[in-house]
Design a protein around this motif. Structure first.
Motif, PDB file in Angstrom:
ATOM      1  N   ALA A  48       0.832  -1.215   0.000  1.00  0.00           N
ATOM      2  CA  ALA A  48       0.000   0.000   0.000  1.00  0.00           C
ATOM      3  C   ALA A  48       0.861   1.259   0.000  1.00  0.00           C
ATOM      4  CB  ALA A  48      -0.929  -0.003   1.207  1.00  0.00           C
ATOM      5  N   ARG A  49       1.960   1.234   0.709  1.00  0.00           N
ATOM      6  CA  ARG A  49       2.845   2.408   0.735  1.00  0.00           C
ATOM      7  C   ARG A  49       3.464   2.667  -0.636  1.00  0.00           C
ATOM      8  NH1 ARG A  49       5.120   0.118   5.697  1.00  0.00           N
ATOM      9  NH2 ARG A  49       7.109   0.059   4.614  1.00  0.00           N
ATOM     10  N   TRP A  50       3.895   1.585  -1.301  1.00  0.00           N
ATOM     11  CA  TRP A  50       4.456   1.744  -2.643  1.00  0.00           C
ATOM     12  C   TRP A  50       3.394   2.239  -3.618  1.00  0.00           C
ATOM     13  CZ3 TRP A  50       8.901   2.552  -4.702  1.00  0.00           C
ATOM     14  CH2 TRP A  50      10.070   2.058  -4.114  1.00  0.00           C
ATOM     15  N   LEU A  51       2.195   1.684  -3.540  1.00  0.00           N
ATOM     16  CA  LEU A  51       1.130   2.109  -4.446  1.00  0.00           C
ATOM     17  C   LEU A  51       0.843   3.601  -4.258  1.00  0.00           C
ATOM     18  CD1 LEU A  51      -0.957   1.474  -6.608  1.00  0.00           C
ATOM     19  CD2 LEU A  51      -2.543   0.857  -4.755  1.00  0.00           C
ATOM     20  N   LYS A  52       0.764   4.037  -3.032  1.00  0.00           N
ATOM     21  CA  LYS A  52       0.507   5.452  -2.758  1.00  0.00           C
ATOM     22  C   LYS A  52       1.597   6.327  -3.364  1.00  0.00           C
ATOM     23  CE  LYS A  52      -0.187   8.785   0.931  1.00  0.00           C
ATOM     24  NZ  LYS A  52      -0.009   9.077   2.332  1.00  0.00           N
ATOM     25  N   LYS A  53       2.852   5.940  -3.184  1.00  0.00           N
ATOM     26  CA  LYS A  53       3.977   6.720  -3.711  1.00  0.00           C
ATOM     27  C   LYS A  53       3.962   6.734  -5.243  1.00  0.00           C
ATOM     28  CE  LYS A  53       6.719   8.739  -1.873  1.00  0.00           C
ATOM     29  NZ  LYS A  53       6.700  10.190  -1.584  1.00  0.00           N
ATOM     30  N   ILE A  54       3.720   5.608  -5.858  1.00  0.00           N
ATOM     31  CA  ILE A  54       3.668   5.549  -7.324  1.00  0.00           C
ATOM     32  C   ILE A  54       2.559   6.439  -7.855  1.00  0.00           C
ATOM     33  CG2 ILE A  54       3.119   4.057  -9.296  1.00  0.00           C
ATOM     34  CD1 ILE A  54       4.539   1.780  -7.707  1.00  0.00           C
ATOM     35  N   MET A  55       1.395   6.371  -7.233  1.00  0.00           N
ATOM     36  CA  MET A  55       0.244   7.129  -7.736  1.00  0.00           C
ATOM     37  C   MET A  55       0.420   8.637  -7.552  1.00  0.00           C
ATOM     38  SD  MET A  55      -1.119   4.662  -9.153  1.00  0.00           S
ATOM     39  CE  MET A  55      -2.424   5.582  -9.951  1.00  0.00           C
ATOM     40  N   GLU A  56       1.300   9.059  -6.661  1.00  0.00           N
ATOM     41  CA  GLU A  56       1.609  10.487  -6.532  1.00  0.00           C
ATOM     42  C   GLU A  56       2.210  11.037  -7.821  1.00  0.00           C
ATOM     43  OE1 GLU A  56       4.145  11.407  -3.202  1.00  0.00           O
ATOM     44  OE2 GLU A  56       2.854  10.316  -1.799  1.00  0.00           O
ATOM     45  N   TYR A  57       2.909  10.195  -8.568  1.00  0.00           N
ATOM     46  CA  TYR A  57       3.618  10.625  -9.774  1.00  0.00           C
ATOM     47  C   TYR A  57       2.940  10.137 -11.051  1.00  0.00           C
ATOM     48  CZ  TYR A  57       7.214  11.835  -6.442  1.00  0.00           C
ATOM     49  OH  TYR A  57       7.895  12.394  -5.390  1.00  0.00           O
ATOM     50  N   ALA A  58       1.940   9.309 -10.933  1.00  0.00           N
ATOM     51  CA  ALA A  58       1.269   8.721 -12.098  1.00  0.00           C
ATOM     52  C   ALA A  58       0.255   9.695 -12.691  1.00  0.00           C
ATOM     53  CB  ALA A  58       0.555   7.430 -11.680  1.00  0.00           C
ATOM     54  N   PRO A  59      -0.042   9.521 -13.975  1.00  0.00           N
ATOM     55  CA  PRO A  59      -1.124  10.320 -14.559  1.00  0.00           C
ATOM     56  C   PRO A  59      -2.430  10.055 -13.817  1.00  0.00           C
ATOM     57  CG  PRO A  59       0.095   9.154 -16.259  1.00  0.00           C
ATOM     58  CD  PRO A  59       0.570   8.629 -14.938  1.00  0.00           C
ATOM     59  N   ASP A  60      -3.278  11.060 -13.738  1.00  0.00           N
ATOM     60  CA  ASP A  60      -4.559  10.930 -13.043  1.00  0.00           C
ATOM     61  C   ASP A  60      -5.564  10.296 -13.994  1.00  0.00           C
ATOM     62  OD1 ASP A  60      -6.592  11.134 -11.204  1.00  0.00           O
ATOM     63  OD2 ASP A  60      -6.965  13.263 -11.590  1.00  0.00           O
ATOM     64  N   ALA A  61      -5.706   8.996 -13.898  1.00  0.00           N
ATOM     65  CA  ALA A  61      -6.642   8.257 -14.746  1.00  0.00           C
ATOM     66  C   ALA A  61      -7.077   7.006 -13.989  1.00  0.00           C
ATOM     67  CB  ALA A  61      -5.993   7.866 -16.065  1.00  0.00           C
ATOM     68  N   PRO A  62      -8.317   6.585 -14.183  1.00  0.00           N
ATOM     69  CA  PRO A  62      -8.791   5.402 -13.455  1.00  0.00           C
ATOM     70  C   PRO A  62      -8.133   4.098 -13.921  1.00  0.00           C
ATOM     71  CG  PRO A  62     -10.469   6.187 -14.970  1.00  0.00           C
ATOM     72  CD  PRO A  62      -9.358   7.198 -14.994  1.00  0.00           C
ATOM     73  N   LEU A  63      -7.722   4.050 -15.183  1.00  0.00           N
ATOM     74  CA  LEU A  63      -7.087   2.854 -15.727  1.00  0.00           C
ATOM     75  C   LEU A  63      -5.824   3.275 -16.461  1.00  0.00           C
ATOM     76  CD1 LEU A  63      -7.058  -0.179 -16.502  1.00  0.00           C
ATOM     77  CD2 LEU A  63      -8.338   0.466 -18.541  1.00  0.00           C
ATOM     78  N   LEU A  64      -4.688   2.818 -15.963  1.00  0.00           N
ATOM     79  CA  LEU A  64      -3.410   3.125 -16.590  1.00  0.00           C
ATOM     80  C   LEU A  64      -2.865   1.882 -17.282  1.00  0.00           C
ATOM     81  CD1 LEU A  64      -1.726   5.113 -13.677  1.00  0.00           C
ATOM     82  CD2 LEU A  64      -2.709   6.071 -15.786  1.00  0.00           C
ATOM     83  N   ARG A  65      -2.191   2.116 -18.397  1.00  0.00           N
ATOM     84  CA  ARG A  65      -1.422   1.058 -19.052  1.00  0.00           C
ATOM     85  C   ARG A  65      -0.006   1.189 -18.512  1.00  0.00           C
ATOM     86  NH1 ARG A  65      -2.063   3.165 -24.718  1.00  0.00           N
ATOM     87  NH2 ARG A  65      -1.924   4.997 -23.406  1.00  0.00           N
ATOM     88  N   VAL A  66       0.422   0.183 -17.752  1.00  0.00           N
ATOM     89  CA  VAL A  66       1.673   0.262 -17.003  1.00  0.00           C
ATOM     90  C   VAL A  66       2.681  -0.738 -17.552  1.00  0.00           C
ATOM     91  CG1 VAL A  66       2.726   0.042 -14.717  1.00  0.00           C
ATOM     92  CG2 VAL A  66       0.372   0.889 -14.925  1.00  0.00           C
ATOM     93  N   LEU A  67       3.926  -0.285 -17.671  1.00  0.00           N
ATOM     94  CA  LEU A  67       5.036  -1.163 -18.025  1.00  0.00           C
ATOM     95  C   LEU A  67       5.940  -1.274 -16.811  1.00  0.00           C
ATOM     96  CD1 LEU A  67       6.770  -2.793 -20.008  1.00  0.00           C
ATOM     97  CD2 LEU A  67       7.824  -0.610 -20.715  1.00  0.00           C
ATOM     98  N   ASP A  68       6.139  -2.498 -16.342  1.00  0.00           N
ATOM     99  CA  ASP A  68       7.041  -2.782 -15.222  1.00  0.00           C
ATOM    100  C   ASP A  68       8.305  -3.392 -15.814  1.00  0.00           C
ATOM    101  OD1 ASP A  68       8.313  -3.463 -12.872  1.00  0.00           O
ATOM    102  OD2 ASP A  68       6.828  -4.949 -12.255  1.00  0.00           O
ATOM    103  N   ILE A  69       9.368  -2.612 -15.831  1.00  0.00           N
ATOM    104  CA  ILE A  69      10.638  -3.046 -16.421  1.00  0.00           C
ATOM    105  C   ILE A  69      11.472  -3.742 -15.351  1.00  0.00           C
ATOM    106  CG2 ILE A  69      12.781  -2.280 -17.496  1.00  0.00           C
ATOM    107  CD1 ILE A  69      11.217   0.083 -18.655  1.00  0.00           C
ATOM    108  N   GLY A  70      11.892  -4.971 -15.624  1.00  0.00           N
ATOM    109  CA  GLY A  70      12.677  -5.733 -14.661  1.00  0.00           C
ATOM    110  C   GLY A  70      11.816  -6.180 -13.498  1.00  0.00           C
ATOM    111  N   THR A  71      10.668  -6.742 -13.810  1.00  0.00           N
ATOM    112  CA  THR A  71       9.639  -7.050 -12.804  1.00  0.00           C
ATOM    113  C   THR A  71      10.085  -7.981 -11.692  1.00  0.00           C
ATOM    114  OG1 THR A  71       7.297  -7.572 -12.560  1.00  0.00           O
ATOM    115  CG2 THR A  71       8.582  -9.005 -14.025  1.00  0.00           C
ATOM    116  N   GLY A  72      11.093  -8.789 -11.931  1.00  0.00           N
ATOM    117  CA  GLY A  72      11.478  -9.764 -10.909  1.00  0.00           C
ATOM    118  C   GLY A  72      10.288 -10.646 -10.577  1.00  0.00           C
TER     119      GLY A  72
END
Length: 137
Positions: A48-72
């Motif tokens: 939840a903490r990571w999601l909150k931090k990511i969404m602070e910088y993400a575009p404001d949209a209900p559905l984002l197309r996300v690329l996770d590079i080096g997903t592990g």
């Protein structure tokens, strides 16, 4: 001059190939152990903490197309898919992608996992709203 550039370029290619082979060997060996660590983080407040931090910088949209590079093992991929986003996740080691697929299945989310070198991804330009990476240099 061009022969010097070609030689330098060949050297870089050779170094990248050797480095990629080392990375694949290492993460093939450590995939299950590292996935266990990430599974613990997915199950606690870190997600939840990571999601909150990511969404602070993400575009404001209900559905984002996300690329996770080096997903592990898929920490960001699963986190963002659980939040309702469409996620594509790239990694170069099949053992780690197996772990990531298992983590996504555990949480019942769909992620498009792609096996590829993150330096030469087989993806078209301009198809993602957000790009994330975790613990990748």
């Amino acid at each position: 001059m061009s022969s010097i550039l070609a030689e330098d370029n060949d050297l870089v290619v050779d170094e990248n190939t050797a480095l990629n082979q080392d990375v694949q060997r290492y993460w093939t060996y450590r995939a299950a152990e590292y996935s266990h660590i990430n599974a613990t983080e997915l199950a606690n407040s870190k997600r939840a903490r990571w999601l909150k931090k990511i969404m602070e910088y993400a575009p404001d949209a209900p559905l984002l197309r996300v690329l996770d590079i080096g997903t592990g093992p898929g920490f960001f991929a699963v986190t963002l898919a659980l939040a309702g986003h469409r996620v594509t996740a790239v990694y170069m080691t099949e053992a780690m992608l197996t772990e990531a697929r298992g983590n996504a299945a555990h949480y019942g989310v769909h992620v498009d996992f792609i096996s590829a070198d993150v330096h030469a991804m087989p993806l078209a330009d301009n198809q993602f709203d957000l790009i994330v990476t975790r613990n990748v240099t």
